[in-house]
Design an enzyme around this catalytic site. Structure first.
Site, PDB file in Angstrom:
ATOM      1  CG  HIS A  65      23.333 -46.685   4.942  1.00 30.95           C
ATOM      2  ND1 HIS A  65      24.217 -47.013   3.929  1.00 30.95           N
ATOM      3  CD2 HIS A  65      22.133 -47.162   4.537  1.00 30.95           C
ATOM      4  CE1 HIS A  65      23.570 -47.672   2.977  1.00 30.95           C
ATOM      5  NE2 HIS A  65      22.294 -47.785   3.336  1.00 30.95           N
ATOM      6  CG  HIS A  67      17.005 -48.009   3.991  1.00 27.39           C
ATOM      7  ND1 HIS A  67      17.066 -47.614   2.675  1.00 27.39           N
ATOM      8  CD2 HIS A  67      18.207 -48.568   4.260  1.00 27.39           C
ATOM      9  CE1 HIS A  67      18.254 -47.928   2.173  1.00 27.39           C
ATOM     10  NE2 HIS A  67      18.962 -48.511   3.123  1.00 27.39           N
ATOM     11  NE  ARG A  69      12.300 -50.140   4.442  1.00 34.76           N
ATOM     12  CZ  ARG A  69      13.329 -50.502   3.704  1.00 34.76           C
ATOM     13  NH1 ARG A  69      13.707 -49.771   2.663  1.00 34.76           N
ATOM     14  NH2 ARG A  69      14.006 -51.589   3.980  1.00 34.76           N
ATOM     15  CG  ASN A  99      15.788 -47.284  -0.552  1.00 37.33           C
ATOM     16  OD1 ASN A  99      15.783 -46.668   0.510  1.00 37.33           O
ATOM     17  ND2 ASN A  99      16.017 -48.580  -0.612  1.00 37.33           N
ATOM     18  CG  HIS A 183      24.077 -50.460  -2.897  1.00 38.76           C
ATOM     19  ND1 HIS A 183      23.285 -50.987  -1.896  1.00 38.76           N
ATOM     20  CD2 HIS A 183      24.228 -51.447  -3.798  1.00 38.76           C
ATOM     21  CE1 HIS A 183      22.981 -52.238  -2.189  1.00 38.76           C
ATOM     22  NE2 HIS A 183      23.547 -52.547  -3.338  1.00 38.76           N
ATOM     23  CG  HIS A 246      26.157 -51.190   2.596  1.00 38.60           C
ATOM     24  ND1 HIS A 246      26.574 -51.472   1.323  1.00 38.60           N
ATOM     25  CD2 HIS A 246      24.907 -50.657   2.465  1.00 38.60           C
ATOM     26  CE1 HIS A 246      25.620 -51.149   0.472  1.00 38.60           C
ATOM     27  NE2 HIS A 246      24.612 -50.634   1.125  1.00 38.60           N
ATOM     28  CG  ASP A 321      21.914 -50.962   4.745  1.00 41.45           C
ATOM     29  OD1 ASP A 321      21.002 -50.162   4.448  1.00 41.45           O
ATOM     30  OD2 ASP A 321      22.326 -51.846   3.962  1.00 41.45           O
ATOM     31  CG  PHE A 339      18.156 -58.392  -0.622  1.00 43.38           C
ATOM     32  CD1 PHE A 339      19.116 -59.357  -0.369  1.00 43.38           C
ATOM     33  CD2 PHE A 339      17.438 -58.449  -1.810  1.00 43.38           C
ATOM     34  CE1 PHE A 339      19.375 -60.364  -1.294  1.00 43.38           C
ATOM     35  CE2 PHE A 339      17.688 -59.454  -2.740  1.00 43.38           C
ATOM     36  CZ  PHE A 339      18.654 -60.411  -2.481  1.00 43.38           C
ATOM     37  N   GLY A 340      17.628 -56.964   3.706  1.00 45.33           N
ATOM     38  CA  GLY A 340      17.821 -55.913   4.706  1.00 45.33           C
ATOM     39  C   GLY A 340      17.405 -56.330   6.097  1.00 45.33           C
TER      40      GLY A 340
HETATM   41  O1  DOR Z   1      19.808 -55.070   2.449  1.00 46.27           O
HETATM   42  C1  DOR Z   1      19.557 -53.974   1.990  1.00 46.27           C
HETATM   43  N1  DOR Z   1      18.356 -53.390   2.179  1.00 46.27           N
HETATM   44  N2  DOR Z   1      20.490 -53.358   1.293  1.00 46.27           N
HETATM   45  C2  DOR Z   1      20.240 -52.217   0.665  1.00 46.27           C
HETATM   46  O2  DOR Z   1      21.145 -51.690   0.072  1.00 46.27           O
HETATM   47  C3  DOR Z   1      18.899 -51.630   0.658  1.00 46.27           C
HETATM   48  C4  DOR Z   1      18.145 -52.038   1.833  1.00 46.27           C
HETATM   49  C5  DOR Z   1      16.657 -51.736   1.774  1.00 46.27           C
HETATM   50  O3  DOR Z   1      16.282 -50.626   1.376  1.00 46.27           O
HETATM   51  O4  DOR Z   1      15.882 -52.592   2.171  1.00 46.27           O
HETATM   52 ZN    ZN Z   2      20.988 -49.087   2.534  1.00 45.26          ZN
END
Ligand code: DOR
Ligand code: ZN
Length: 442
Positions: A65, A67, A69, A99, A183, A246, A321, A339-340
Site C-alpha cells: 500500500h 502512493h 504520486r 489515486n 479504504h 489500514h 500507506d 492527510f497522509g
Molecule cells: O492519509 C491518507 N493519505 N490516507 C489515504 O487513504 C490516502 C492517502 C493519500 O493519498 O495521501
Molecule cells: Zn492509502
C-alpha cells in the site's frame, strides 16, 4: 560478478528456514549455492563478499500500500524517488495505489507505470481504480485490467459510498478473481473531520472523525459479501475476495476476526503508525501536520487492538500507506494539512522496535507480515530462498540502533511523525533484479 552473503541468519518461512547459512548469487541474479550451517563459502577470485556476521537475510520485503504520486504530483514523489525510498527501507517491491492525477483506471495508466518501473531497483505492482476516476460510480473495466496483470482494484483515499455500486463491484470482481481493496470510511460520518474524535480533538478544537466510521463501512461490505455468498450471486467459479486497508480500530478488527471464522475470503492490513502512535501523540506534537492521516491516529484502546490483531493472526499484513506530501501541505494549521505520512523508510525499524523487541510477534511472523502475506494476498509469486531461484532478498541488522533523520530520507517528502525517533533494527540493503543496493548509512 557473483556475490556471496556470508554467514547470515536466514529467515524464510515459505522454505522452513530459520538457520545460519551462506548464499552465493551468480551474476545473472540466480541463487547458485545455499549452504546451511556455520561454515563460510570459499570466495572465488573477484567475487564480492558481504560479511553478514549473523545478521538477518529474508525474502524481499513487500509493501502492498503505497502512493508514489506519478503521474501528476511529482513534486511530492516520483516513481524513481519512491522506488529509492522503498529500496532504502528494505523493500524489493511495492504495490501502488491509483489515486494519482489522472487516476490509474485504465490499461493505459497501468502501462505507463509498468514502462517506468522496468528500470527501477524494486518491483512496482499496480492496483487500479475500482471506479472511473475513483468517483464511486461507474466501475472500471476489471477484465481488461486483469489482462494487463492487475490483480486488485481500489478507490483508496475514499470508499465507494453507494451500496449498489459496491454490490456490483463484488459481483463483477468475482468474474475475474479480482481482489477488492477497500479504504473503509463512511464519509457521512467523517466529512470535515481532521483527527480522531475524543478528548484530544476537543482540547485542540479540531473537528473529530468518529472511530466508528471505519467499522461502519467495513460492516456494510462484509454484510454484502456474506449475502452474495449466501445467495450465490457471485460468479459460479470464484468467490469474491475482499481486503480491508489500514485498519485502525478494535471494532473493525473484531469484524475481520469474525468474518474469517465464518470462512469469508477476507484479509486486512495494519500500519506502523497505527500500532505505534495515538491521538495523544498528535496533541503533544509540535509539527501536528505530520500526525494527520486517514484513518487518523486513535485511542490507546484501538492501538492495543491493532497490536492484538498482529499477535493473534487477524492482521495479515503490515503496509505503510506511504503518502508523501510537500512541506507547505503539512507545515500549516492541522485543519488544513493534507492527510497522509511517508512510511517506507521506517516500517521495518518500527516493526522490529515496537513488535519484535517488545515480544508482540516473532521475527518469523514479521517476515510473513512484511513479505510473504502481502504477496499472497495480491497473488504474486512467492519468493523462495533456494538454489535455482531468482535472488530477491532483504538484509537486516536486527541490533542496529539508529535515529530517524530527515537528512537521510530518500523519499522526495519528509512528512513523517517519526523524525528524531530512536529505532532498533534497520535494513542493510536489498538484492533484487541482479543488483545489490546498500541502504543509506548501512
Ligand atoms: O492519509 C491518507 N493519505 N490516507 C489515504 O487513504 C490516502 C492517502 C493519500 O493519498 O495521501
Ligand atoms: Zn492509502
Amino acid at each position: 560478478m557473483s556475490i556471496v552473503f556470508q554467514q547470515a541468519h536466514i529467515i524464510s518461512p515459505p522454505d522452513g528456514l530459520d538457520t545460519k547459512g551462506s548464499i552465493r548469487v551468480s551474476d545473472n541474479g540466480i541463487i547458485e549455492t545455499l549452504s546451511i550451517g556455520d561454515t563460510p563459502l570459499e570466495p572465488r577470485r573477484g567475487e564480492k563478499v558481504v560479511a553478514m556476521e549473523g545478521k538477518l537475510l529474508s525474502p524481499g520485503l513487500f509493501d502492498m500500500h503505497c502512493h508514489f504520486r506519478e503521474p501528476g504530483q511529482e513534486y511530492k514523489e516520483t516513481l524513481e524517488s519512491g522506488a529509492a525510498a522503498a529500496a532504502a527501507g528494505g523493500f524489493t517491491g511495492v504495490a501502488l495505489m491509483p489515486n494519482t492525477t489522472p487516476v490509474i483506471d485504465s490499461p493505459q495508466g497501468v502501462t505507463f507505470i509498468r514502462y517506468h518501473a522496468a528500470s527501477l531497483p524494486v518491483d512496482l505492482e499496480v492496483i487500479a481504480a475500482m471506479t472511473e476516476g475513483s468517483r464511486g460510480e461507474k466501475l472500471t473495466a476489471f477484465g481488461s485490467l486483469k489482462t494487463y496483470g492487475v490483480t486488485a482494484v481500489s478507490d483508496d483515499g475514499t470508499a465507494i459510498q453507494a451500496s449498489q455500486s459496491m454490490r456490483l463491484a463484488f459481483e463483477y470482481a468475482s468474474n475475474f478473481d479480482m481482489l477488492i481493496i477497500q479504504h473503509c470510511e463512511d464519509r457521512s460520518l467523517t466529512t470535515g473531520g481532521v483527527m480522531n474524535e475524543g478528548m484530544w480533538s476537543s482540547k485542540l478544537g479540531l473537528k473529530g472523525i468518529p472511530d466508528i466510521s471505519e467499522a461502519m463501512m467495513l460492516a456494510r461490505d462484509l454484510m454484502l459479501l456474506r449475502w452474495l455468498e449466501e445467495h450465490k450471486l457471485h460468479a459460479p467459479l470464484s468467490r469474491p475476495r475482499y481486503h480491508a486497508a489500514h485498519l485502525s480500530t478494535a471494532a473493525s478488527l473484531q469484524l475481520i476476526r469474525e468474518a474469517k471464522r465464518e470462512g469469508l475470503q477476507v484479509s486486512c492490513e495494519v500500519t506502523p503508525h497505527h500500532f505505534t502512535l495515538t491521538d495523544q501523540d498528535l496533541y503533544q506534537a509540535e509539527k501536528k501536520g505530520n500526525f494527520i492521516m486517514k484513518p487518523p491516529l486513535t485511542s490507546p484502546k484501538n492501538r492495543d487492538a491493532v497490536l492484538e490483531a498482529l499477535a493473534d493472526g487477524t492482521a495479515d499484513a503490515i503496509a505503510t500507506d506511504h503518502a508523501p506530501h510537500a512541506l507547505h501541505e503539512k507545515e500549516c494549521p492541522p485543519g488544513e494539512a493534507s492527510f497522509g505520512i511517508i512510511g517506507l523508510e521506517t516500517s521495518l525499524g518500527l516493526t522490529m522496535t515496537e513488535l519484535v523487541m517488545k515480544g508482540v510477534i516473532t521475527m518469523q511472523r514479521a517476515v510473513e507480515l512484511l513479505s510473504v502475506n502481502p504477496r499472497k494476498i495480491l497473488q504474486l509469486p512467492p519468493i523462495r530462498i533456494r538454489e535455482g531461484e531468482k535472488a530477491n532478498l532483504t538484509l537486516i541488522d536486527p541490533e542496529a540502533v539508529w535515529r530517524v533523520d530527515a537528512g537521510h530520507i530518500r523519499s522526495k517528502s519528509s512528512n513523517t511523525p517519526f523524525i528524531g525517533r530512536q529505532l532498533t533494527g534497520r535494513p542493510l540493503g536489498i538484492y533484487h533484479k541482479g543488483i545489490f543496493t546498500e541502504a543509506p548509512g548501512a
